[in-house]
Scaffold this motif. Sequence first.
Motif, PDB file in Angstrom:
ATOM      1  N   TYR A 183       9.350  -2.378   8.151  1.00 22.83           N
ATOM      2  CA  TYR A 183       8.566  -3.446   8.774  1.00 22.83           C
ATOM      3  C   TYR A 183       9.218  -4.805   8.524  1.00 22.83           C
ATOM      4  CZ  TYR A 183       4.903  -6.953   9.296  1.00 22.83           C
ATOM      5  OH  TYR A 183       4.201  -8.082   9.643  1.00 22.83           O
ATOM      6  N   PHE A 184       9.618  -5.061   7.283  1.00 25.00           N
ATOM      7  CA  PHE A 184      10.239  -6.351   6.972  1.00 25.00           C
ATOM      8  C   PHE A 184      11.652  -6.443   7.551  1.00 25.00           C
ATOM      9  CE2 PHE A 184       6.962  -6.511   3.575  1.00 25.00           C
ATOM     10  CZ  PHE A 184       6.396  -7.720   3.941  1.00 25.00           C
ATOM     11  N   MET A 195      13.204 -11.339   4.703  1.00 16.77           N
ATOM     12  CA  MET A 195      13.174  -9.933   4.335  1.00 16.77           C
ATOM     13  C   MET A 195      12.595  -9.826   2.928  1.00 16.77           C
ATOM     14  SD  MET A 195      13.950  -6.744   5.068  1.00 16.77           S
ATOM     15  CE  MET A 195      14.012  -5.210   4.130  1.00 16.77           C
ATOM     16  N   ILE A 196      11.369  -9.320   2.839  1.00 13.09           N
ATOM     17  CA  ILE A 196      10.702  -9.174   1.545  1.00 13.09           C
ATOM     18  C   ILE A 196      10.908  -7.740   1.052  1.00 13.09           C
ATOM     19  CG2 ILE A 196       8.484  -9.249   0.336  1.00 13.09           C
ATOM     20  CD1 ILE A 196       7.573 -11.305   2.416  1.00 13.09           C
ATOM     21  N   MET A 197      11.412  -7.605  -0.157  1.00 11.27           N
ATOM     22  CA  MET A 197      11.694  -6.273  -0.697  1.00 11.27           C
ATOM     23  C   MET A 197      11.084  -6.158  -2.088  1.00 11.27           C
ATOM     24  SD  MET A 197      15.655  -5.763   0.544  1.00 11.27           S
ATOM     25  CE  MET A 197      15.769  -4.149  -0.230  1.00 11.27           C
ATOM     26  N   HIS A 198       9.785  -5.943  -2.148  1.00 15.73           N
ATOM     27  CA  HIS A 198       9.130  -5.728  -3.433  1.00 15.73           C
ATOM     28  C   HIS A 198       9.472  -4.335  -3.974  1.00 15.73           C
ATOM     29  CE1 HIS A 198       6.905  -9.371  -3.232  1.00 15.73           C
ATOM     30  NE2 HIS A 198       6.052  -8.986  -2.304  1.00 15.73           N
ATOM     31  N   ARG A 199       9.620  -4.233  -5.261  1.00 19.12           N
ATOM     32  CA  ARG A 199       9.737  -2.936  -5.909  1.00 19.12           C
ATOM     33  C   ARG A 199       8.359  -2.278  -5.937  1.00 19.12           C
ATOM     34  NH1 ARG A 199      13.663   0.163  -6.849  1.00 19.12           N
ATOM     35  NH2 ARG A 199      12.756   0.848  -8.826  1.00 19.12           N
ATOM     36  N   THR A 209       0.284   1.177  -3.475  1.00 20.84           N
ATOM     37  CA  THR A 209       1.719   0.952  -3.281  1.00 20.84           C
ATOM     38  C   THR A 209       1.985   0.276  -1.944  1.00 20.84           C
ATOM     39  OG1 THR A 209       2.343   2.852  -4.658  1.00 20.84           O
ATOM     40  CG2 THR A 209       3.962   2.105  -3.038  1.00 20.84           C
ATOM     41  N   ILE A 210       1.324   0.750  -0.896  1.00 20.93           N
ATOM     42  CA  ILE A 210       1.509   0.157   0.438  1.00 20.93           C
ATOM     43  C   ILE A 210       1.094  -1.302   0.444  1.00 20.93           C
ATOM     44  CG2 ILE A 210       0.691   0.219   2.831  1.00 20.93           C
ATOM     45  CD1 ILE A 210       0.455   3.306   2.471  1.00 20.93           C
ATOM     46  N   LEU A 211      -0.094  -1.595  -0.075  1.00 20.81           N
ATOM     47  CA  LEU A 211      -0.586  -2.979  -0.069  1.00 20.81           C
ATOM     48  C   LEU A 211       0.250  -3.872  -0.972  1.00 20.81           C
ATOM     49  CD1 LEU A 211      -4.446  -2.350  -0.150  1.00 20.81           C
ATOM     50  CD2 LEU A 211      -3.091  -3.177   1.783  1.00 20.81           C
ATOM     51  N   SER A 212       0.638  -3.371  -2.119  1.00 22.37           N
ATOM     52  CA  SER A 212       1.436  -4.157  -3.066  1.00 22.37           C
ATOM     53  C   SER A 212       2.796  -4.516  -2.486  1.00 22.37           C
ATOM     54  CB  SER A 212       1.611  -3.370  -4.365  1.00 22.37           C
ATOM     55  OG  SER A 212       2.472  -4.044  -5.258  1.00 22.37           O
ATOM     56  N   MET A 213       3.413  -3.582  -1.766  1.00 17.72           N
ATOM     57  CA  MET A 213       4.715  -3.848  -1.163  1.00 17.72           C
ATOM     58  C   MET A 213       4.608  -4.696   0.098  1.00 17.72           C
ATOM     59  SD  MET A 213       6.892  -0.330  -1.540  1.00 17.72           S
ATOM     60  CE  MET A 213       8.291  -1.159  -0.778  1.00 17.72           C
ATOM     61  N   LEU A 214       3.459  -4.624   0.779  1.00 18.50           N
ATOM     62  CA  LEU A 214       3.294  -5.315   2.051  1.00 18.50           C
ATOM     63  C   LEU A 214       2.926  -6.783   1.878  1.00 18.50           C
ATOM     64  CD1 LEU A 214       3.173  -5.047   5.160  1.00 18.50           C
ATOM     65  CD2 LEU A 214       0.779  -4.340   4.909  1.00 18.50           C
TER      66      LEU A 214
END
Length: 448
Positions: A183-184, A195-199, A209-214
């Motif tokens: 998505y990013f 481009m956001i790339m959370h671990r 996990t989905i919400l935390s990364m999004l």
Amino acid sequence: MQDEHKIALYENFTAINSIDPSVYEQYDVKRGLRNADGTGVVAGLTNIANVHGYVVSDGEKVADEGSLRYRGYDVYDLLGDDSAERRFNFEEVAYLLLMGELPTQEQLDRFIAALDAERELPDGFTASMIMRDTPPDIMNVLARTILLLYAYDESAEDRSAQHEVHTAISLISRLPRIMVLTYFAKRARYNNESMIMHRFVPGQSTAETILSMLRPDRQFTAEEARMLDIMLCLHAEHGGGNNSTFVTRVLTSSDTDPYSTYAGAIGSLKGWKHGGANHQVLAMQKDLKENVADWSSEGQVADYLAKLVNKQAYDKSGLVYGMGHAVYTKSDPRAIICKQFAEKLATGTEYEAEYHLLESIERLAPEVILREKGTAKDMCANVDMYSGFVYSMMGIPEDLFTPLFACARMSGWAAHRFEEIVSGKRIIRPAYKSTRSGVRPYVAMDER
């Protein structure tokens, strides 16, 4: 290529590929593997799920309240516990679908640990496979990355139970991460955004996990995580007859590898008549909101629905998207649960008026169809009527609606693949009747 060099091979596309509808009746062909009354042709057996929406009495299809059972358990019972210690159900539902029984706490903890251990992607995979040449549709990336993960599996062609289960757990774990990263990557390529790339955070549930990364700030409420978890559970499985699961069965029956099978299922789910239908629902609702001045006026809403039914509004298909289902008649249990949470989230917020508008569509559509077409049709709201609305309230972008569906359905697809491997035994190969009789005489080139 210059225009003068193009060959219009599509000019007679429709004429070449048309078959007279009366021929289907002549040979009693079940188009779409559906009987004349809309019931499905029985093509197999399953212990995984039961989707019930009607009964057949004395040869007649009779409408009935909908029910959905996973491995014999009613979905209302599986999702009915709202206590703090049972806040997340998706992992438990996935275990049930894959393993056949509800887990003990120890078994669930081990399963969650196995999912957690598989979330990591191969070194360099994000940069080389997700961020490179990112196409505009995330579903295509999900299919592509599954096929590419084949190359990282030294035992990819192993059909043993151990490898099948390990592959399924790996993909159930990884697809949500791949979805958010894609998505990013898409936003960066097509919208020139960051481009956001959370671990991922070890120990978080799939929904968390989905919400935390999004979320850029990684923040979300317990209610949001609970709602997303419920949506994942509702999409996890829907019987062997739905299109993408049947694709899973067909591909598995050919003895292909699991990666090819699941990539094919994603291609099916993307379809606008299947998982991609949520985009049609959202677009129709948007058109209605723009063309109905007073959302609280049932008369104005009914007038718009009449235009829809008479092919004078939106896409002029005559369909009221979000209403009706291939199996459910009186009610869709997924829609009922989704609607309950939608009401809870919308009450007292800026979304409350929109929620009531969707309620009006659900209530008025059957009446309008009866009035305009003169036919009484057993029709209920399906899950797509409220799912997009719920996602929108949580700030989840439309690009992720169908990919979320795929992430959830991986567990159901895997369960059906396992069952087909053990019990199917024969390649699925239905017959097609040729409408041509005799042999056409060959005509030499200079005589054509």
